[in-house]
Design a protein around this motif. Structure first.
Motif, PDB file in Angstrom:
ATOM      1  N   VAL A 146      15.023   1.100   4.543  1.00  0.00           N
ATOM      2  CA  VAL A 146      14.657   2.308   5.315  1.00  0.00           C
ATOM      3  C   VAL A 146      13.139   2.432   5.442  1.00  0.00           C
ATOM      4  O   VAL A 146      12.614   2.493   6.557  1.00  0.00           O
ATOM      5  CB  VAL A 146      15.292   3.555   4.682  1.00  0.00           C
ATOM      6  CG1 VAL A 146      14.691   4.818   5.303  1.00  0.00           C
ATOM      7  CG2 VAL A 146      16.789   3.542   4.892  1.00  0.00           C
ATOM      8  N   PRO A 147      12.373   2.497   4.321  1.00  0.00           N
ATOM      9  CA  PRO A 147      10.921   2.569   4.508  1.00  0.00           C
ATOM     10  C   PRO A 147      10.338   1.307   5.134  1.00  0.00           C
ATOM     11  O   PRO A 147       9.373   1.380   5.893  1.00  0.00           O
ATOM     12  CB  PRO A 147      10.395   2.771   3.079  1.00  0.00           C
ATOM     13  CG  PRO A 147      11.466   2.249   2.194  1.00  0.00           C
ATOM     14  CD  PRO A 147      12.749   2.521   2.904  1.00  0.00           C
ATOM     15  N   PHE A 148      10.968   0.138   4.809  1.00  0.00           N
ATOM     16  CA  PHE A 148      10.467  -1.090   5.423  1.00  0.00           C
ATOM     17  C   PHE A 148      10.635  -1.042   6.944  1.00  0.00           C
ATOM     18  O   PHE A 148       9.727  -1.416   7.693  1.00  0.00           O
ATOM     19  CB  PHE A 148      11.210  -2.291   4.854  1.00  0.00           C
ATOM     20  CG  PHE A 148      10.825  -3.600   5.497  1.00  0.00           C
ATOM     21  CD1 PHE A 148       9.676  -4.264   5.111  1.00  0.00           C
ATOM     22  CD2 PHE A 148      11.603  -4.150   6.501  1.00  0.00           C
ATOM     23  CE1 PHE A 148       9.312  -5.468   5.709  1.00  0.00           C
ATOM     24  CE2 PHE A 148      11.252  -5.337   7.102  1.00  0.00           C
ATOM     25  CZ  PHE A 148      10.093  -6.000   6.702  1.00  0.00           C
ATOM     26  N   GLY A 149      11.810  -0.585   7.389  1.00  0.00           N
ATOM     27  CA  GLY A 149      12.035  -0.488   8.832  1.00  0.00           C
ATOM     28  C   GLY A 149      11.102   0.501   9.493  1.00  0.00           C
ATOM     29  O   GLY A 149      10.571   0.254  10.586  1.00  0.00           O
ATOM     30  N   ILE A 150      10.907   1.653   8.821  1.00  0.00           N
ATOM     31  CA  ILE A 150      10.001   2.657   9.395  1.00  0.00           C
ATOM     32  C   ILE A 150       8.587   2.112   9.467  1.00  0.00           C
ATOM     33  O   ILE A 150       7.899   2.237  10.500  1.00  0.00           O
ATOM     34  CB  ILE A 150      10.063   3.949   8.564  1.00  0.00           C
ATOM     35  CG1 ILE A 150      11.461   4.577   8.668  1.00  0.00           C
ATOM     36  CG2 ILE A 150       9.003   4.941   9.030  1.00  0.00           C
ATOM     37  CD1 ILE A 150      11.653   5.777   7.780  1.00  0.00           C
ATOM     38  N   LEU A 151       8.145   1.496   8.364  1.00  0.00           N
ATOM     39  CA  LEU A 151       6.787   0.945   8.363  1.00  0.00           C
ATOM     40  C   LEU A 151       6.659  -0.198   9.364  1.00  0.00           C
ATOM     41  O   LEU A 151       5.612  -0.343  10.015  1.00  0.00           O
ATOM     42  CB  LEU A 151       6.431   0.453   6.952  1.00  0.00           C
ATOM     43  CG  LEU A 151       6.252   1.538   5.891  1.00  0.00           C
ATOM     44  CD1 LEU A 151       6.027   0.905   4.524  1.00  0.00           C
ATOM     45  CD2 LEU A 151       5.085   2.458   6.240  1.00  0.00           C
ATOM     46  N   HIS A 193       0.826  -1.208   0.000  1.00  0.00           N
ATOM     47  CA  HIS A 193       0.000   0.000   0.000  1.00  0.00           C
ATOM     48  C   HIS A 193       0.864   1.263   0.000  1.00  0.00           C
ATOM     49  O   HIS A 193       0.458   2.316  -0.517  1.00  0.00           O
ATOM     50  CB  HIS A 193      -0.923  -0.024   1.227  1.00  0.00           C
ATOM     51  CG  HIS A 193      -1.769   1.205   1.356  1.00  0.00           C
ATOM     52  ND1 HIS A 193      -2.782   1.490   0.470  1.00  0.00           N
ATOM     53  CD2 HIS A 193      -1.736   2.223   2.249  1.00  0.00           C
ATOM     54  CE1 HIS A 193      -3.347   2.638   0.824  1.00  0.00           C
ATOM     55  NE2 HIS A 193      -2.732   3.102   1.907  1.00  0.00           N
ATOM     56  N   TYR A 194       2.073   1.156   0.542  1.00  0.00           N
ATOM     57  CA  TYR A 194       2.984   2.314   0.595  1.00  0.00           C
ATOM     58  C   TYR A 194       4.086   2.175  -0.450  1.00  0.00           C
ATOM     59  O   TYR A 194       5.224   2.570  -0.225  1.00  0.00           O
ATOM     60  CB  TYR A 194       3.600   2.437   1.991  1.00  0.00           C
ATOM     61  CG  TYR A 194       2.572   2.616   3.084  1.00  0.00           C
ATOM     62  CD1 TYR A 194       2.104   3.875   3.414  1.00  0.00           C
ATOM     63  CD2 TYR A 194       2.065   1.517   3.775  1.00  0.00           C
ATOM     64  CE1 TYR A 194       1.161   4.056   4.421  1.00  0.00           C
ATOM     65  CE2 TYR A 194       1.119   1.681   4.783  1.00  0.00           C
ATOM     66  CZ  TYR A 194       0.676   2.954   5.100  1.00  0.00           C
ATOM     67  OH  TYR A 194      -0.257   3.125   6.088  1.00  0.00           O
ATOM     68  N   TRP A 195       3.737   1.609  -1.603  1.00  0.00           N
ATOM     69  CA  TRP A 195       4.734   1.343  -2.636  1.00  0.00           C
ATOM     70  C   TRP A 195       5.407   2.617  -3.128  1.00  0.00           C
ATOM     71  O   TRP A 195       6.565   2.608  -3.549  1.00  0.00           O
ATOM     72  CB  TRP A 195       4.092   0.610  -3.809  1.00  0.00           C
ATOM     73  CG  TRP A 195       3.063   1.424  -4.547  1.00  0.00           C
ATOM     74  CD1 TRP A 195       1.743   1.508  -4.283  1.00  0.00           C
ATOM     75  CD2 TRP A 195       3.307   2.268  -5.678  1.00  0.00           C
ATOM     76  NE1 TRP A 195       1.117   2.358  -5.149  1.00  0.00           N
ATOM     77  CE2 TRP A 195       2.058   2.841  -6.038  1.00  0.00           C
ATOM     78  CE3 TRP A 195       4.432   2.602  -6.414  1.00  0.00           C
ATOM     79  CZ2 TRP A 195       1.921   3.728  -7.093  1.00  0.00           C
ATOM     80  CZ3 TRP A 195       4.307   3.485  -7.477  1.00  0.00           C
ATOM     81  CH2 TRP A 195       3.056   4.040  -7.801  1.00  0.00           C
ATOM     82  N   LYS A 196       4.683   3.734  -3.072  1.00  0.00           N
ATOM     83  CA  LYS A 196       5.286   4.987  -3.546  1.00  0.00           C
ATOM     84  C   LYS A 196       6.495   5.369  -2.707  1.00  0.00           C
ATOM     85  O   LYS A 196       7.488   5.886  -3.221  1.00  0.00           O
ATOM     86  CB  LYS A 196       4.245   6.110  -3.504  1.00  0.00           C
ATOM     87  CG  LYS A 196       3.092   5.914  -4.473  1.00  0.00           C
ATOM     88  CD  LYS A 196       2.106   7.065  -4.394  1.00  0.00           C
ATOM     89  CE  LYS A 196       0.945   6.880  -5.360  1.00  0.00           C
ATOM     90  NZ  LYS A 196      -0.021   7.989  -5.270  1.00  0.00           N
TER      91      LYS A 196
END
Length: 797
Positions: free
Chosen positions: A500-505, A28-31
Motif C-alpha cells: 500500500v505505501p509502496f504503491g502510493i509512493l 526515507h518514508y520508512w515510518k
C-alpha cells in the motif's frame, strides 16, 4: 555547436536504474511502511481473533456388490451381475431423501450458537437441547435467544423479549404457541450463567439441502473407494453427520435387498398352496387307479426296453418341468402393476430369461427410489416406466421362444417314447396310464422341492443380509483448522501492508515533475556545475544580517560565495566580477539569492554593488530608503547627465561594504531601457569601484530582458527551487547553456527541505558542525545521524 535540448530528451548521462538510490528514496518514508505493517498485522490479528475456525472431516467407504447372495444350489444357471456405478451411488448418498433421514435422526436442523461480543461460536451437544412438540416436518425458519441467568432462562425471539422460564431440571415447556419446544437442560447448566444461546431452526428439507452442499464425495483414483469430505466449525458435529450418512446409506441398500427377498418368499408361499393341491389330486388318482385295476408291480422281462424308455421319460420329464416353470411366470406378466417384482432363480434353464428378470427387478427398485424423491411425473420415472414395458415385452418374447423350443424338443422325445412303447406291445395299457400318473406326480414333487429350496435361500438372505458398504475409515477430523490460515493471512497482510505505501509512493514518485535537490539536476545534465544548495527556512526573516552569523542560512551562502569564486575569472582582480542571478520563472528565489549573496560577500569586507535589474517586478527591499525610491529604470530613462551614483541606497545590514541600486520606477518599456547602452556604461564604471557586482535579473522564460544584457556577466547564477521548479524547465536552461546565451552559467538549488538535506553530506552535518545548537536541534540531528548510518550501510551493500 548548436543542439536542441528538451525535458523529454535529457542528457544521457546515466544508464539503467539506480537501485541504491531507489531504495533510499523509499527508505526515507520508512515510518509509513512500519505504520502500515503494524496496521496490517493488527487487522490480521483481529480477523483471526473473530473469524471462526473450520476443520476438515473425512471418511472412506467401499461399495460392495449387492447382487451376490446365498445360493444353496448353482444348478439353475448363472446371473448377469453388473458392477456398481459409483456415480449413481454418489447421487444416492447426496439425495434429499437419504439426507433428510440423517437430519431427522441427529436434529441437524436445530443449531446452537454461543453469542459473544463480536462473534458467535457453534456448539454441538451442549447443556441445552430443544425437543419439538410438533411434527418435525412442521418446523419452519426461526431464531430464538436463550439467556442463562441466576434465576432462570430468558427466552426471546428475533432479539425481542418473549418470556422467561425458571430452571427446574427437564421439560421446561413454554406456554407460548410461537415456542413449541421442550427445553432439556443438564444439571451443570448453572455453570454457564451469563451466556446467551442463539438457536437457529430450519425445515428438515432445507437442512438436508445444506448438508448435501456441505458434503463433497470423490472417487480415489481408479479404485472403488469413495471419500466423503466435509468442512465445519465443530468436528464432533461433522463426524456425527458423516457417520450417520454412512449408516443410513448402508441401511438403505440393505432394506432394498431385503424387500426383494421378502417378495420372493411371498411368491413361493403362494405357489406352495397350488402345488400342494395338485399333488394331493394326483396321489389320490393313482391310488384309485391301482385299486380299480389291481395293479401292484410289473414283470422285469422287458428290462432292456424299459431302460431305454426310462431314459426317454427322464428327458421328457425335464422338458415338461421347464414348460411348467415357464408357465408359472405368465401370471406375474399378466399383472400390469409396474411396481411388482418378478421372482428370480426359480429354476428356468434359460440364461437370457433369467438375465431379463434380473434387469427388470433392478429397474423396479430404481424406479421406486426415484418416485420417493422425485414423484411419478418426473421424466426419469417415465423413462423407467418405458424401460419396464420394454423389459416385459422382451421377457414375454424370451418365454415364448423358450416355450416353443421346449415343445419342439418334447414332440421329438414323444416320438422316441412312442417308439419305445411299440417295442413292448405286450405291456398292458394299464401300465401306460399308471406311468403317466407317476410322471405327473414326479413333476409336481420336483417343482415343489425346487421352490422350497429357493424359499429357504431367500429366507436365509433376508435374515443375514450382507451390508451394502465396507467402511474403510470412519469419520475423523483434522487436528488443526484448515481455515483461517494464520500464517498465510499474516504473510498476506504484511505483504499487502507493504504494497500500500509502496504503491502510493510509487505513484507519487512517478507523477512528481518537480526537482527536489541537486541530484535531480545532475540526472538531467552533468555539464552545468551546481555550486550551492540553499536550505528551506521556516522563519519569516530570511536574510544574512550579521557578518558573524553562524546560522545554517549564513553558512549556506558562505559556501555559495566561496564556490562562486572558483567559477569567476580570477585574472581580472583589478576589476569587479559581474554576477547575474536569474531563474526560469517567477517565485524560484532569485532575489532572495541575490540579496543574501551580496550580504555574504560584504560580510568578508568586499565592496559589493547590488543592482535590481528586474524592472517589471522589483523585489529588493533591504534599503534604508522609501519603497518607491528611484533607481536603475530612472537612471536609464533620464536624458540629463545625472550619474547612477545619485540613485544608490545603503543597505540596512552592512552600510560600509554594500550599496544597492534598486529597480526604481516600473517603466512601460523595460526592454528598450536595458538595450540603450547606459547599463553597459554603468557596469564598466562600477567595475573600478567595487569588488563584486550582483545583478538581480528578470525570469528568462517570461521576458527577454535578461538575454539582452547577458553578455555583460562574468557568471550567471541560475536559481532553481526545490519542490517548485518543474523538471521539464531544466531543458530550457540547459539549452541556454549549450547555445551560450548565458555566460559561465551555474546552478543554485534553493529551498532544499530538511528531509533532503539530512541525506549524505547535508546541512545537518556541514552547517551544524562546531557551531552552537540547542538541545532540541541536537536531538533531532541525533536521529538523523542514526538514519544516515543505516543508509550508508545500504550504499556499501
Amino acid at each position: 555547436m548548436d543542439k536542441e535540448f528538451s525535458a523529454n530528451n535529457p542528457e544521457p548521462n546515466e544508464s539503467g536504474l539506480n537501485i541504491k538510490e531507489e531504495i533510499l528514496n523509499y527508505l526515507h518514508y520508512w515510518k509509513w511502511f512500519v505504520l502500515s505493517v503494524l496496521i496490517g498485522t493488527l487487522i490480521a490479528f483481529l480477523y483471526l481473533r473473530y473469524t471462526p475456525e473450520t476443520y476438515s472431516t473425512f471418511a472412506k467407504i467401499k461399495i460392495l456388490d449387492e447382487s451376490e447372495g446365498l445360493e444353496l444350489s448353482n444348478q439353475t444357471g448363472g446371473l448377469f451381475k453388473d458392477s456398481k456405478n459409483l456415480d449413481n451411488e454418489i447421487q444416492i448418498i447426496k439425495s434429499n431423501r437419504l439426507l433428510s433421514k440423517v437430519v431427522d435422526s441427529l436434529d441437524l436442523h436445530i443449531r446452537y450458537f454461543i453469542e459473544g461480543k463480536f462473534t458467535s461460536k457453534e456448539i454441538w451437544q451442549g447443556p441445552l437441547k430443544l425437543v419439538p412438540i410438533i411434527p418435525k416436518n412442521d418446523v419452519s425458519w426461526s431464531t430464538f435467544y436463550i439467556e442463562i441467568t441466576d434465576t432462570g432462562l430468558i427466552i426471546s425471539k428475533n432479539e425481542e423479549f418473549d418470556n422467561s422460564f425458571t430452571i427446574d431440571g427437564y421439560n421446561l415447556n413454554s406456554p407460548k404457541k410461537d415456542f413449541p419446544f421442550l427445553i432439556q437442560s443438564e444439571a451443570w447448566l448453572k455453570k454457564y450463567i451469563g451466556l446467551t444461546y442463539r438457536i437457529s431452526l430450519q425445515p428438515i428439507t432445507s437442512a438436508a439441502n445444506g448438508l448435501s452442499g456441505a458434503i463433497s464425495i470423490t472417487k480415489l483414483g481408479t479404485t472403488d473407494i469413495l471419500q466423503l469430505f466435509m468442512v465445519g466449525e465443530d468436528t464432533k458435529r461433522s463426524e456425527a453427520a458423516l457417520n450417520k450418512v454412512l449408516e443410513q446409506f448402508n441401511l438403505d441398500g440393505v432394506q432394498d435387498r431385503q424387500l426383494v427377498y421378502q417378495r420372493t418368499i411371498d411368491f413361493v408361499d403362494e405357489r406352495f398352496l397350488y402345488l400342494a393341491e395338485e399333488l394331493d389330486s394326483i396321489e389320490i388318482g393313482k391310488k384309485e387307479f391301482q385299486q380299480d385295476n389291481n395293479l401292484a408291480s410289473f414283470s422285469s422281462d422287458i428290462s432292456y426296453s424299459m431302460a431305454k424308455r426310462s431314459v426317454t421319460e427322464e428327458a421328457v420329464l425335464a422338458l415338461e418341468n421347464q414348460i411348467a416353470l415357464s408357465k408359472l411366470l405368465e401370471a406375474p406378466l399378466k399383472d400390469n402393476n409396474l411396481s411388482t417384482l418378478m421372482p428370480e432363480n426359480i429354476g428356468i434353464e434359460n440364461a437370457n430369461t433369467n438375465g431379463i428378470i434380473t434387469q427388470y427387478n433392478t429397474v423396479v427398485l430404481e424406479r421406486e427410489n426415484l418416485i420417493s424423491s422425485a414423484g411419478e411425473s418426473n421424466p426419469m420415472v417415465v423413462a423407467l416406466d418405458n424401460r419396464l414395458l420394454e423389459l416385459r415385452k422382451s421377457l414375454r418374447s424370451s418365454l415364448n421362444a423358450y416355450y416353443n423350443q421346449l415343445n419342439l424338443s418334447l414332440s421329438r422325445l414323444k416320438k422316441e417314447e412312442n417308439n419305445a412303447v411299440g417295442l413292448v406291445k405286450s405291456m398292458p395299457q394299464k401300465e401306460k396310464i399308471l406311468r403317466s400318473i407317476e410322471r405327473q406326480q414326479n413333476l409336481k414333487e420336483n417343482l415343489y422341492l425346487l421352490l422350497l429350496q429357493k424359499r429357504e435361500e431367500a429366507a436365509i438372505n433376508l435374515a443375514i443380509t450382507s451390508p451394502s458398504i465396507k467402511v474403510v475409515e470412519f469419520a475423523s477430523s483434522s487436528s488443526r483448522p484448515i481455515s483461517p490460515d494464520s500464517k498465510g493471512i499474516y504473510m498476506k497482510s504484511i505483504l499487502g501492508a507493504l504494497l500500500v505505501p509502496f504503491g502510493i509512493l510509487f505513484l507519487v514518485f512517478k507523477s512528481d515533475n518537480k526537482i527536489h535537490d541537486k541530484s535531480d539536476i545532475s540526472k538531467f545534465t552533468r555539464r552545468i556545475p551546481i555550486i550551492g544548495e540553499i536550505p528551506e527556512l521556516k522563519v519569516e526573516h530570511k536574510l544574512f544580517e550579521n557578518p558573524h552569523d553562524r546560522t545554517i542560512l549564513a553558512e549556506s551562502f558562505r559556501i555559495l560565495s566561496t564556490n562562486l569564486k572558483y567559477v569567476l575569472n580570477t585574472k581580472t582582480e583589478d576589476k569587479a566580477q559581474v554576477v547575474y542571478v536569474t531563474s526560469t520563472i517567477k517565485g524560484e528565489g532569485k532575489t532572495f539569492v541575490s540579496v543574501n549573496l551580496s550580504l555574504a560577500f560584504s560580510s568578508i569586507n568586499k565592496k559589493v554593488l547590488l543592482i535590481g535589474a528586474d524592472l517589471r517586478n522589483p523585489k529588493i527591499t533591504v534599503t534604508d530608503g522609501p519603497k518607491n525610491a528611484k533607481g536603475l529604470s530612472d537612471f536609464l530613462f533620464q536624458s540629463d547627465n545625472k550619474s547612477w551614483k545619485d540613485y544608490l541606497q545603503k543597505s540596512k545590514y552592512n552600510t560600509t561594504f554594500l550599496d544597492i541600486l534598486t529597480a526604481g520606477t516600473i517603466p512601460p518599456n523595460p526592454t528598450e531601457l536595458l538595450s540603450n547602452g547606459k547599463l553597459e556604461d554603468l557596469i564598466e564604471e562600477a567595475k573600478h569601484l567595487y569588488d563584486y557586482i550582483i545583478i538581480d535579473t528578470a525570469p528568462i522564460i517570461l521576458v527577454t530582458d535578461t538575454l539582452l544584457i547577458s553578455q555583460y556577466a562574468d557568471a550567471t547564477v541560475y536559481v532553481t527551487r526545490a519542490n517548485y521548479t518543474e523538471k521539464k524547465l531544466l531543458g530550457f536552461s540547459s539549452e541556454l547553456y549549450e547555445t551560450k546565451k548565458l555566460n559561465n552559467m551555474v546552478y543554485v538549488v534553493n529551498g532544499i527541505s530538511e528531509s533532503k538535506t539530512s541525506r549524505g553530506y547535508g546541512y545537518n552535518y556541514g552547517y551544524g558542525y562546531g557551531y552552537h545548537q540547542d538541545d532540541k536541534t541536537l536531538k533531532k540531528y541525533s536521529w538523523s545521524w542514526f538514519k544516515e548510518g543505516l543508509k550508508e550501510k545500504i550504499r556499501k551493500f
